[in-house]
Design an enzyme around this catalytic site. Structure first.
Site, PDB file in Angstrom:
ATOM      1  N   TYR A 193      15.012  27.958  62.231  1.00  0.00           N
ATOM      2  CA  TYR A 193      16.419  28.229  62.559  1.00  0.00           C
ATOM      3  C   TYR A 193      16.584  29.673  63.056  1.00  0.00           C
ATOM      4  O   TYR A 193      17.205  29.925  64.096  1.00  0.00           O
ATOM      5  CB  TYR A 193      17.267  27.988  61.306  1.00  0.00           C
ATOM      6  CG  TYR A 193      18.760  28.146  61.516  1.00  0.00           C
ATOM      7  CD1 TYR A 193      19.529  27.090  61.988  1.00  0.00           C
ATOM      8  CD2 TYR A 193      19.392  29.348  61.223  1.00  0.00           C
ATOM      9  CE1 TYR A 193      20.902  27.242  62.172  1.00  0.00           C
ATOM     10  CE2 TYR A 193      20.760  29.504  61.407  1.00  0.00           C
ATOM     11  CZ  TYR A 193      21.505  28.444  61.871  1.00  0.00           C
ATOM     12  OH  TYR A 193      22.862  28.597  62.054  1.00  0.00           O
ATOM     13  N   SER A 231      24.258  33.006  65.704  1.00  0.00           N
ATOM     14  CA  SER A 231      24.407  33.160  64.253  1.00  0.00           C
ATOM     15  C   SER A 231      24.080  34.600  63.887  1.00  0.00           C
ATOM     16  O   SER A 231      23.402  35.295  64.655  1.00  0.00           O
ATOM     17  CB  SER A 231      23.408  32.227  63.555  1.00  0.00           C
ATOM     18  OG  SER A 231      23.229  32.592  62.201  1.00  0.00           O
TER      19      SER A 231
HETATM   20  C1  BGC Z   1      24.275  29.196  58.839  1.00  0.00           C
HETATM   21  C2  BGC Z   1      24.979  29.118  57.505  1.00  0.00           C
HETATM   22  C3  BGC Z   1      24.801  30.401  56.720  1.00  0.00           C
HETATM   23  C4  BGC Z   1      25.132  31.605  57.580  1.00  0.00           C
HETATM   24  C5  BGC Z   1      24.852  32.901  56.860  1.00  0.00           C
HETATM   25  C6  BGC Z   1      24.690  30.438  59.561  1.00  0.00           C
HETATM   26  O1  BGC Z   1      24.009  30.515  60.764  1.00  0.00           O
HETATM   27  O2  BGC Z   1      24.589  28.036  59.604  1.00  0.00           O
HETATM   28  O3  BGC Z   1      24.484  28.008  56.785  1.00  0.00           O
HETATM   29  O4  BGC Z   1      25.618  30.393  55.578  1.00  0.00           O
HETATM   30  O5  BGC Z   1      24.395  31.575  58.768  1.00  0.00           O
HETATM   31  O6  BGC Z   1      23.589  32.931  56.286  1.00  0.00           O
END
Ligand code: BGC
Length: 261
Positions: free
Chosen positions: A158, A145
């Site tokens: 996360y 991410s």
């Molecule tokens: C998340 C999303 C978020 C994006 C940017 C991703 O890793 O799953 O929910 O919108 O990051 O913040």
């Protein structure tokens, strides 16, 4: 189309919806046979399997919570039983359950780390063991991410899991490069998938989100599956250990856009 992908076999975890489903279906259109993993959404996984079969490839849905040690092996067994081999492992299954950090329960913290980070280790471990034992120059793709780089208040677990994926990805890439096994990550930004549905359906939240995307809009899931197909193919044969950000510029410090600073 990447013709070298035809006849390859992939596992995609968390493939019943969102980015995982999109990658599984794209692989199917590239001639890849796919093990479609899901945890709770069997109907979603069945739909993805049907779409892959309609595209002319083979697919099977296999249930498994990727945080459990036995799940990765079950998926590998399914790949070998149904399709005879494994070439591409896509670690994608992930969750996000926000909470202010001072109120975050240990259960919440642990569940996210178990699924998003330990699950990736377990998936990679099973694939690597199989690649090493069989002399296969396999390919691992880890869905990370932008939050492997960008801190994210109320998403401490996360962000920590994605930061962990970054170094897991780089370490495995270095460790297995001599065997020709490639390990890469994709770092999506805001993508229009079920995980972001609430934000995308609320005009205020959507506008706030678009403000931090230099290109001005959330990506559709195919922007990520395009990257996955390229990383899986021989077109990226000399690429290992990267995180390919697919984020409309989100990692470029958008607050500085107008020369602020
Ligand atoms: C998340 C999303 C978020 C994006 C940017 C991703 O890793 O799953 O929910 O919108 O990051 O913040």
């Amino acid at each position: 189309m990447y013709t070298d992908l035809t006849g390859k076999v992939a596992i995609v975890t968390g493939a019943s919806k969102g980015i995982g489903a999109e990658i599984a279906e794209r692989f199917g259109r590239e001639g890849v046979n796919v093990v479609v993993n899901y945890n709770s959404d069997k109907d979603g996984a069945d739909r993805v399997v049907a779409n892959i079969i309609a595209a002319g490839s083979k697919a099977v849905a296999v249930q498994g919570d990727m945080s459990r040690e036995e799940s990765a092996q079950l998926l590998l067994d399914a790949a070998i039983t149904h399709f005879g081999q494994l070439d591409i492992m896509v670690n994608n299954a992930g969750m996000e359950v926000p909470a202010p950090s001072h109120e975050m329960t240990l259960d919440n913290w642990q569940r996210i780390i178990d699924v998003n980070l330990t699950g990736y280790f377990l998936g990679a471990r099973a694939a690597l063991k199989y690649f090493v034992d069989n002399g296969i120059k396999g390919n691992i793709i880890n869905l990370s991410s932008v939050h492997e780089q960008i801190p994210w208040p109320t998403f401490a677990h996360y962000a920590a899991s994605k930061g962990g994926i970054k170094l897991l990805n780089q370490t495995l890439a270095l460790e297995y490069a001599p065997l020709g096994i490639r390990v890469n990550a994709i770092g999506p930004g805001a993508i229009n998938t079920p995980i972001n549905k609430e934000k995308m359906n609320d005009p205020e939240k959507k506008a706030a989100l678009e403000k931090i995307i230099p290109m001005g809009y959330a990506g559709e899931p195919d922007v990520v599956s395009n990257a996955a197909a390229w990383l899986a193919s021989e077109q990226s044969s000399y690429v290992t250990g990267i995180t390919l950000f697919v984020d409309g510029g989100m990692t470029l410090y958008p607050a500085f856009m107008n020369g602020n600073g």
